[in-house]
Design a protein around this motif. Structure first.
Motif, PDB file in Angstrom:
ATOM      1  N   TYR A  51       1.542   4.973   6.025  1.00  0.00           N
ATOM      2  CA  TYR A  51       2.442   4.523   7.086  1.00  0.00           C
ATOM      3  C   TYR A  51       3.644   5.473   7.214  1.00  0.00           C
ATOM      4  O   TYR A  51       3.939   6.253   6.304  1.00  0.00           O
ATOM      5  N   THR A  79       5.275  -0.050  10.006  1.00  0.00           N
ATOM      6  CA  THR A  79       3.826  -0.144   9.996  1.00  0.00           C
ATOM      7  C   THR A  79       3.220   1.081  10.669  1.00  0.00           C
ATOM      8  O   THR A  79       3.936   1.971  11.141  1.00  0.00           O
ATOM      9  N   ILE A 137       3.636  -3.859   3.058  1.00  0.00           N
ATOM     10  CA  ILE A 137       4.559  -3.606   4.167  1.00  0.00           C
ATOM     11  C   ILE A 137       4.316  -4.561   5.327  1.00  0.00           C
ATOM     12  O   ILE A 137       5.254  -5.170   5.858  1.00  0.00           O
ATOM     13  N   ASP A 138       3.068  -4.718   5.737  1.00  0.00           N
ATOM     14  CA  ASP A 138       2.778  -5.581   6.879  1.00  0.00           C
ATOM     15  C   ASP A 138       3.112  -7.044   6.590  1.00  0.00           C
ATOM     16  O   ASP A 138       3.531  -7.787   7.489  1.00  0.00           O
ATOM     17  N   ILE A 170       9.154  -6.519  -0.405  1.00  0.00           N
ATOM     18  CA  ILE A 170       7.726  -6.252  -0.290  1.00  0.00           C
ATOM     19  C   ILE A 170       7.037  -7.020  -1.411  1.00  0.00           C
ATOM     20  O   ILE A 170       7.332  -6.799  -2.593  1.00  0.00           O
ATOM     21  N   PRO A 185       5.387   2.837  -1.108  1.00  0.00           N
ATOM     22  CA  PRO A 185       4.659   1.937  -0.199  1.00  0.00           C
ATOM     23  C   PRO A 185       4.078   2.662   1.007  1.00  0.00           C
ATOM     24  O   PRO A 185       2.896   2.483   1.342  1.00  0.00           O
ATOM     25  N   ALA A 186       4.874   3.474   1.686  1.00  0.00           N
ATOM     26  CA  ALA A 186       4.378   4.206   2.847  1.00  0.00           C
ATOM     27  C   ALA A 186       3.351   5.247   2.451  1.00  0.00           C
ATOM     28  O   ALA A 186       2.409   5.513   3.206  1.00  0.00           O
ATOM     29  N   LEU A 241      11.935  -1.704   7.687  1.00  0.00           N
ATOM     30  CA  LEU A 241      12.610  -1.910   6.413  1.00  0.00           C
ATOM     31  C   LEU A 241      13.566  -0.747   6.182  1.00  0.00           C
ATOM     32  O   LEU A 241      13.327   0.372   6.644  1.00  0.00           O
ATOM     33  N   MET A 244      11.362   2.465   7.225  1.00  0.00           N
ATOM     34  CA  MET A 244       9.923   2.404   6.975  1.00  0.00           C
ATOM     35  C   MET A 244       9.301   1.326   7.845  1.00  0.00           C
ATOM     36  O   MET A 244       9.892   0.250   8.042  1.00  0.00           O
ATOM     37  N   SER A 271      -0.722  -2.167  -0.324  1.00  0.00           N
ATOM     38  CA  SER A 271       0.391  -1.510   0.373  1.00  0.00           C
ATOM     39  C   SER A 271       0.483  -1.917   1.841  1.00  0.00           C
ATOM     40  O   SER A 271       1.574  -1.910   2.417  1.00  0.00           O
ATOM     41  N   ARG A 272      -0.640  -2.306   2.448  1.00  0.00           N
ATOM     42  CA  ARG A 272      -0.657  -2.658   3.865  1.00  0.00           C
ATOM     43  C   ARG A 272      -0.582  -4.177   4.067  1.00  0.00           C
ATOM     44  O   ARG A 272       0.499  -4.746   4.172  1.00  0.00           O
TER      45      ARG A 272
END
Length: 536
Positions: A481, A503, A437-438, A346, A475-476, A449, A501, A432-433
């Motif tokens: 997410y 989106t 993660i995205d 990430i 992160p989530a 992930l 994990m 974070s998005r």
């Protein structure tokens, strides 16, 4: 105002405490371990919703007998664990009414479940967040999730213990401790932390005190206790499950989700909980994204052809035990047909662990949400955060004997403007998005992930609080997410989970992958209830 660093857990996060102080009540302050109990396995232990319903459908079992079975186990075993804060005095009468119905309402008909003591119920139980200040609080209506479970035919067996105020009481980590419920203990080794604020639900599911239950998560409070107690925890996308009637923490991060012994049982519960909730505006975003039956996504070969990334930076290296278990899990994923991209970091992982914006969001939202909840809740209790702090000081002999309320006090003292808050929330979401993660999912064309959920549970520490090494939840949590923790293995008999994990709204994919991994690995085993003086 001087900058106050917010660590990975966020010093204030309601629902983010990762450690514990073993408070057993004023008369047991020097107790080292609870008395022995009859922990022998019973004939219905480890059976899931589908197996229990089959027995009910062919007449071998009914809701009353099943409810009595779990009430008996709670009476015999829970004195060791302090997982159940209160038993529903009407559980058997609820079960009788359900047995009298001619047709089952669905898979949950007659199935006993437990609720974290943040979930309001309009019955003879209390809803207290584990706090003495809310003793006697009896809401006028069920929380949306409680109402949906009852409508599906579930028996509400009781309320579970938690980190008081979902972890927001103290800056020191005190997982599973509340003034009302005492200290929840890990059933795999009784001197170990149950991890995070949904600990009572996770321990109850692990110890077969219920079939499954409901937890809440702000940052780690479902997936971490799932990991520490070798059960499955599903932290949904924020908004997928309505939060009406659930005592709030950080609304931009709060999720309500299932904890169970298997992915299938968690999927069954999730399908009951989802849907637009008129009491929770965030749930409007779930239109077109929720499913009433998540079991249709469960396939034993669900890993075949999947692309799964392994984010190494931050989420590996803090525990060699967790790393070893995760490496074996990754090998299982490959063997089951997944393409594993390793590493798939990430990009913002290190930034997410220490964001001043996270502190701003937590402090602003907690103060606003908690003041609103206290002002509107029925009964005689503190009506503001300031009054709550004063109440705790007045009852310090019980509330603050081991745990300080510096978390609540800091929230009360900090004062951020709405503009500061909006900018901080946008920063959290961006990092974070889109940039977190995205970004990694898009770069490597990944379905999900995977990383170790957290390390083996630490020892409960009365004086200093439990230590915390690291974990996967941030992160989530900041993105809102979904994440799912599944049992992955044991280190010296102590459980460790694997987190999947993804989106927003990717629960069908995550459940498919988690189920296929569960079927390929089959590592869960029953708790051992080892006493404090045995081994590691």
């Amino acid at each position: 105002m001087d900058r106050i660093d917010a660590t990975r857990r966020g010093v204030l996060s309601l629902g983010a405490a990762a450690a514990a102080t073993p408070w057993l009540g004023a008369s047991h302050a020097n107790a080292q371990a609870p008395a022995p109990a009859d922990t022998a396995p019973g004939p219905l232990d480890e059976l899931g919703i589908t197996e229990l319903r089959e027995r009910m459908d062919d007449g071998r079992l009914d809701a009353v007998r099943l409810t009595r079975y779990y009430l008996d186990r709670i009476e015999r075993i829970d004195p060791l664990l302090h997982a159940v804060i209160e038993v529903n005095p009407d559980a058997l009468s609820e079960a009788r009414r359900l047995d009298a119905e001619r047709q089952p309402r669905g898979p949950l008909h007659g199935i006993p479940v437990v609720l974290k003591d943040l979930v309001e119920t309009a019955d003879r139980m209390h809803t207290t967040a584990g706090a003495l200040a809310l003793e006697g609080l009896r809401p006028a209506r069920d929380a949306t999730v409680a109402a949906r479970l009852r409508a599906a035919g579930a028996v509400v067996l009781g309320k579970t213990n938690l980190s008081e105020w979902a972890g927001g009481l103290s800056l020191t980590h005190h997982a599973g401790w509340s003034a009302r419920g005492g200290q929840t203990r890990n059933p795999y080794k009784l001197d170990r932390s149950p991890n995070e604020s949904s600990s009572g639900t996770a321990v109850a599911a692990a110890a077969n005190l219920c079939v499954a239950g409901i937890g809440t998560e702000t940052n780690g409070s479902i997936i971490d206790p799932a990991s520490a107690n070798s059960v499955v925890g599903v932290k949904p996308t924020v908004g997928l499950v309505g939060r009406g009637g659930v005592i709030p923490g950080v609304p931009s991060q709060d999720s309500v989700g299932p904890i169970a012994r298997t992915v299938r049982d968690a999927a069954i519960l999730l399908g009951t909980l989802v849907g637009v909730d008129a009491r929770d505006p965030a749930s409007e975003a779930s239109r077109g994204h929720f499913h009433r039956d998540y079991t249709r996504f469960l396939h034993a070969d669900g890993l075949r052809g999947a692309r799964i990334g392994v984010p190494r930076t931050v989420y590996f290296g803090y525990s060699h035990h967790a790393d070893e278990i995760a490496e074996r899990a990754i090998a299982t994923l490959r063997a089951a047909g997944a393409t594993v991209v390793d590493p798939a970091d990430i990009p913002t992982a290190e930034q997410l662990e220490d964001l001043h914006s996270s502190l701003v969001v937590q402090a602003y939202e907690i103060k606003k949400a908690l003041n609103a909840y206290l002002a509107g809740a029925p009964g005689d209790h503190p009506r503001t955060l300031a009054e709550l702090i004063a109440f705790n000081r007045a009852h310090a002999d019980r509330e603050l004997r081991y745990v300080q309320q510096d978390g609540l006090e800091m929230v009360q003292q900090l004062d951020f403007s709405e503009r500061e808050y909006r900018e901080a929330l946008a920063t959290n979401h961006r990092l974070s998005r889109a940039e977190g993660i995205d970004a990694v999912l898009r770069k490597f064309r990944l379905d999900a992930l995977v990383m170790p959920t957290t390390g083996p549970p630490a020892k409960i520490d009365l004086v200093l609080g439990d230590s915390y090494g690291g974990g996967a939840s941030t992160p989530a949590a900041l993105a809102g997410y979904p994440a799912i923790s599944v049992p992955a293995g044991f280190a010296f008999g102590l459980p460790v989970g694997l987190t999947f994990m993804g989106t927003a709204w990717s629960e069908p994919t995550l459940l498919r992958l988690a189920y296929a991994y569960e079927q390929a690995s089959r590592v869960r085993r029953r708790p051992t209830y080892r006493p404090a003086d045995v081994g590691f």
